[in-house]
Design a protein around this motif. Sequence first.
Motif, PDB file in Angstrom:
ATOM      1  N   LEU A 243       0.823  -1.208   0.000  1.00 40.54           N
ATOM      2  CA  LEU A 243       0.000   0.000   0.000  1.00 40.54           C
ATOM      3  C   LEU A 243       0.861   1.262   0.000  1.00 40.54           C
ATOM      4  O   LEU A 243       0.551   2.247  -0.685  1.00 40.54           O
ATOM      5  CB  LEU A 243      -0.937  -0.007   1.209  1.00 40.54           C
ATOM      6  CG  LEU A 243      -2.038  -1.074   1.191  1.00 40.54           C
ATOM      7  CD1 LEU A 243      -2.835  -1.050   2.490  1.00 40.54           C
ATOM      8  CD2 LEU A 243      -2.959  -0.876  -0.004  1.00 40.54           C
ATOM      9  N   LEU A 264      -5.139   6.496  -2.720  1.00 41.32           N
ATOM     10  CA  LEU A 264      -3.925   5.703  -2.490  1.00 41.32           C
ATOM     11  C   LEU A 264      -3.087   6.294  -1.368  1.00 41.32           C
ATOM     12  O   LEU A 264      -2.477   5.556  -0.583  1.00 41.32           O
ATOM     13  CB  LEU A 264      -3.110   5.607  -3.782  1.00 41.32           C
ATOM     14  CG  LEU A 264      -3.701   4.705  -4.873  1.00 41.32           C
ATOM     15  CD1 LEU A 264      -2.890   4.813  -6.164  1.00 41.32           C
ATOM     16  CD2 LEU A 264      -3.746   3.250  -4.408  1.00 41.32           C
ATOM     17  N   VAL A 267      -4.891   5.178   1.973  1.00 43.12           N
ATOM     18  CA  VAL A 267      -4.664   3.782   2.385  1.00 43.12           C
ATOM     19  C   VAL A 267      -3.179   3.482   2.513  1.00 43.12           C
ATOM     20  O   VAL A 267      -2.793   2.511   3.185  1.00 43.12           O
ATOM     21  CB  VAL A 267      -5.315   2.789   1.391  1.00 43.12           C
ATOM     22  CG1 VAL A 267      -6.809   2.992   1.341  1.00 43.12           C
ATOM     23  CG2 VAL A 267      -4.704   2.892   0.003  1.00 43.12           C
ATOM     24  N   GLY A 268      -2.316   4.306   1.901  1.00 45.96           N
ATOM     25  CA  GLY A 268      -0.877   4.087   1.980  1.00 45.96           C
ATOM     26  C   GLY A 268      -0.199   4.814   3.117  1.00 45.96           C
ATOM     27  O   GLY A 268       1.015   4.686   3.291  1.00 45.96           O
ATOM     28  N   ALA A 273      -2.413   1.787   6.587  1.00 46.90           N
ATOM     29  CA  ALA A 273      -1.894   0.564   5.969  1.00 46.90           C
ATOM     30  C   ALA A 273      -1.749  -0.556   7.004  1.00 46.90           C
ATOM     31  O   ALA A 273      -2.106  -1.717   6.741  1.00 46.90           O
ATOM     32  CB  ALA A 273      -0.548   0.845   5.295  1.00 46.90           C
TER      33      ALA A 273
END
Length: 447
Positions: A243, A264, A267-268, A273
């Motif tokens: 992620l 992104l 979630v990263g 994550a």
Amino acid sequence: MTSDTLLLLYALGAVIALIALIARFKLHPFIALVVVSLTMGVAAGMAPAAAVKAFQDGVGNTLGFIAVVVGLGTMLGKMMAESGAATRIATTLIELFGERRVHWAIMIVAFIVGIPVFFQVGFVLLVPLVFTIARRTGMSLVKIGIPLVAGLSVVHGMLPPHPAAMLAVSAYNADVGLTILYGLIVGLPTAALAGPIFATWISPRIILPAENPLARQLEGESGRQGMPGFGISVFTVLIPVILMLLASASDTVLDPASLLRSALHFVGSPIVALLLALLFSFWSLRRPRLFTRDEVMKFCNDCLGPTATILLVIGAGGGFNQVLVQSGVGRAIADLSPALHVSPLILAWSVAALMRVATGSATVAMTTAAGIVAPIAIATPGANAELLVLATGAGSLVLSHVNDAGFWLIKEFFNMTVPQTLKTWTVAETIIGVAGLGFTILLSLAL
């Protein structure tokens, strides 16, 4: 004697006092850090209330990230241990590399996992493997653990997309791709020296207590029957890595206004994550062992107890760091730097090393040094921007000691004394700093 010289002497005295209180007088590290931090602040001329506020802010800033990471990472580690996933991965690594070379395997795994994740995240993800491998092979925890932290530390300090390295890339106007390529060329032999090679030499000289509460919580005890498969075990622990890599990649391939890029990045982020990996583990690692929901929640509760002391000590280390910064120690070092007339590579390393020793923060050291050295490097013909990033990163890792939160993280997880942590972690970090500079200079001659 100038005020800056006096400040630096106070800082040195604070570090010596801290080591003496803990190692010689056996004062609890948390209490010693509070006492020394406040005393240092007042001695350096801060108002007592300002010293308290600086310490308080440092604790809050440090724990705001690390407490959540350690909590989520420890729960994930506990799930890996109880389900047998850690045992499965450890067994497979031992079979692939052999017991005699498994510490090399751990360094390589740490190097790969550490590229997109913060040091603390990579550490809490992989430390259950260290405990499990040490138990199954009978090897010293030091021989397995030092390669882990060496691999993570090298990529944390030298390779983008870590924030400090990215800031240095920007300051020196370096190319990200070349920096990563040169970082791999320099970083791998550096991690090998500070990790498996140094660990093999130092481990017989460090005798750890037989009882380690965290090792008991996080090392895998399950038999092979009912364990999750190697693939799903590795995938579960790599979810945060994947992620975070996707989040970093989105910066180069997606438009800044893209909703996908925003998603992104969400979630990263390290906390999200790790949370997603933990939630996934409740399905992927619970199913083969047929754990009930109550058992899973019990695992999560049980594993948090041993982290309380760790978090208090790490937070207090962050408070000490902040007092040093706000008292003017960092500024005093920065003011001395322009007077030095040396190669930009040596200057970048030296300034970062001084900032690291004074403040304890690799990120502060790297960003401050890059800001100081960048104008000098621009005016110096032939200065290689990518190598300057590596030299700055190497300097920012040298001589981690009692004002570094990472020092206390390693000490508490491996259940070492302060002198043992200085002989292992501090020396390993110093090897990384010196070897990193040496290999960077060799690469500069080749280029």
